[in-house]
Write an enzyme that holds these catalytic residues in place. Structure first.
Site, short mmCIF file in Angstrom:
data_model
loop_
_atom_site.label_atom_id
_atom_site.label_comp_id
_atom_site.label_asym_id
_atom_site.label_seq_id
_atom_site.Cartn_x
_atom_site.Cartn_y
_atom_site.Cartn_z
N LYS A 132 -5.02 99.35 33.46
CA LYS A 132 -5.49 98.60 34.46
C LYS A 132 -6.79 97.84 34.15
O LYS A 132 -7.60 98.27 33.02
CB LYS A 132 -5.75 98.98 35.82
CG LYS A 132 -4.23 99.62 36.49
CD LYS A 132 -4.69 100.01 37.74
CE LYS A 132 -3.48 100.80 38.52
NZ LYS A 132 -3.73 101.32 39.84
N TYR B 102 3.77 94.77 42.50
CA TYR B 102 3.49 95.64 43.73
C TYR B 102 4.24 95.57 45.12
O TYR B 102 3.74 95.91 45.99
CB TYR B 102 2.20 95.82 43.80
CG TYR B 102 1.43 96.61 42.95
CD1 TYR B 102 1.68 98.01 42.81
CD2 TYR B 102 0.22 96.20 42.05
CE1 TYR B 102 0.89 98.80 41.87
CE2 TYR B 102 -0.55 97.30 41.26
CZ TYR B 102 0.02 98.34 41.17
OH TYR B 102 -0.67 99.28 40.24
N ARG C 68 -7.57 109.72 35.31
CA ARG C 68 -8.12 109.21 36.22
C ARG C 68 -9.42 109.85 36.55
O ARG C 68 -10.55 109.15 36.83
CB ARG C 68 -7.33 108.85 37.54
CG ARG C 68 -6.37 107.87 37.40
CD ARG C 68 -5.13 107.94 38.46
NE ARG C 68 -4.40 106.59 38.66
CZ ARG C 68 -3.43 106.53 39.41
NH1 ARG C 68 -2.99 107.57 39.95
NH2 ARG C 68 -2.53 105.27 39.59
N ASN D 118 -8.59 102.42 39.66
CA ASN D 118 -8.16 103.93 39.11
C ASN D 118 -7.37 103.88 37.45
O ASN D 118 -7.10 104.87 37.36
CB ASN D 118 -7.42 104.26 40.25
CG ASN D 118 -6.10 103.89 40.25
OD1 ASN D 118 -5.64 102.85 39.85
ND2 ASN D 118 -5.43 104.53 41.18
N GLU E 33 10.09 98.56 36.72
CA GLU E 33 8.63 98.05 36.21
C GLU E 33 9.07 97.77 34.64
O GLU E 33 8.40 96.97 34.37
CB GLU E 33 7.90 99.33 36.67
CG GLU E 33 7.57 99.45 37.93
CD GLU E 33 6.64 100.48 38.47
OE1 GLU E 33 6.19 101.27 37.57
OE2 GLU E 33 6.43 100.45 39.44
P1 IDP Z 1 -0.33 105.49 42.41
O1 IDP Z 1 -0.62 104.28 41.74
O2 IDP Z 1 -0.86 106.63 42.30
O3 IDP Z 1 1.21 105.51 42.27
P2 IDP Z 1 0.17 104.28 44.96
O4 IDP Z 1 0.07 104.79 46.33
O5 IDP Z 1 1.34 103.52 44.31
O6 IDP Z 1 -0.73 104.99 43.94
O7 IDP Z 1 -0.66 102.67 45.09
C1 IDP Z 1 -0.64 101.71 43.89
C2 IDP Z 1 -2.17 101.36 43.63
O8 IDP Z 1 -2.79 100.75 44.81
C3 IDP Z 1 -3.24 102.51 43.40
O9 IDP Z 1 -3.05 103.05 41.98
C4 IDP Z 1 -4.44 101.91 43.66
O10 IDP Z 1 -4.75 101.11 42.71
C5 IDP Z 1 -4.26 101.13 44.94
N1 IDP Z 1 -4.50 101.74 46.01
C6 IDP Z 1 -3.49 102.84 46.70
N2 IDP Z 1 -4.07 103.43 47.83
C7 IDP Z 1 -5.32 102.79 48.01
C8 IDP Z 1 -6.30 102.73 48.98
O11 IDP Z 1 -6.24 103.46 49.90
N3 IDP Z 1 -7.49 101.93 48.80
C9 IDP Z 1 -7.32 101.15 47.73
N4 IDP Z 1 -6.54 100.91 46.91
C10 IDP Z 1 -5.36 101.78 47.01
#
Ligand code: IDP
Ligand code: MG
Length: 138
Positions: free
Chosen positions: A9, A49, A102, A112, A126
């Site tokens: 990212k 997304y 991470r 992240n 994707e």
């Molecule tokens: P993942 O990347 O671990 O699969 P997902 O729940 O699919 O996590 O969320 C996609 C992305 O959205 C995350 O990688 C992160 O960058 C962002 N994200 C997820 N939850 C939060 C949050 O609670 N606050 C801010 N950003 C979030």
């Protein structure tokens, strides 16, 4: 053999962590079948997304994802999807296991460092979002 989509990212690319992350990927036995650097548009990030469009973090997340260049890759390995997610670590680096990408490179739950597909269907969507079949080596 299974394929998954990985993204380094914009936070990690900006901090010049791409090389070290790719080194980890190769050291863990994944084969890189496609790779390119992209600067996403807002619309491109929203499409990628789309499953998260009702989530409160959607606007910030899509702003972040188009804030600078990212590296997108197709990774191949036995059980690539789960293995890449295990190597990435938990979404929130505060909850990620020691030694995961991470844990080592992410700033916070949003910024992240890396993305990984979460299931075969999402991996297929994707991968096709960023690569056509000619761009993926056999
Ligand atoms: P993942 O990347 O671990 O699969 P997902 O729940 O699919 O996590 O969320 C996609 C992305 O959205 C995350 O990688 C992160 O960058 C962002 N994200 C997820 N939850 C939060 C949050 O609670 N606050 C801010 N950003 C979030
Ligand atoms: Mg996800």
């Amino acid at each position: 053999m299974e394929r998954t989509l990985a993204i380094i990212k914009p936070d990690a690319v900006a901090k010049s962590h791409s090389g070290r992350i790719i080194e980890r990927i190769e050291a863990e036995g994944f084969k890189i079948k496609a790779i390119k650097m992209l600067h996403l548009t807002k619309q491109g990030a929203e499409g990628f997304y789309a499953v998260h469009k009702e989530r409160p973090f959607f606007n910030d997340l899509t702003d972040f994802m188009c804030s600078g260049p990212a590296v997108v890759m197709v990774l191949e390995a036995d059980q690539a999807i789960i293995r890449w997610r295990t190597l990435m670590g938990a979404t929130d680096p505060a909850e990620a296991t020691e030694g995961t990408i991470r844990k080592n490179f992410a700033e916070n739950k949003e910024r992240n460092a890396v993305h990984g597909s979460d299931a075969p269907e999402t991996a297929a969507f994707e991968i096709s979002y960023y690569f056509n079949s000619l761009e993926i080596v056999g």
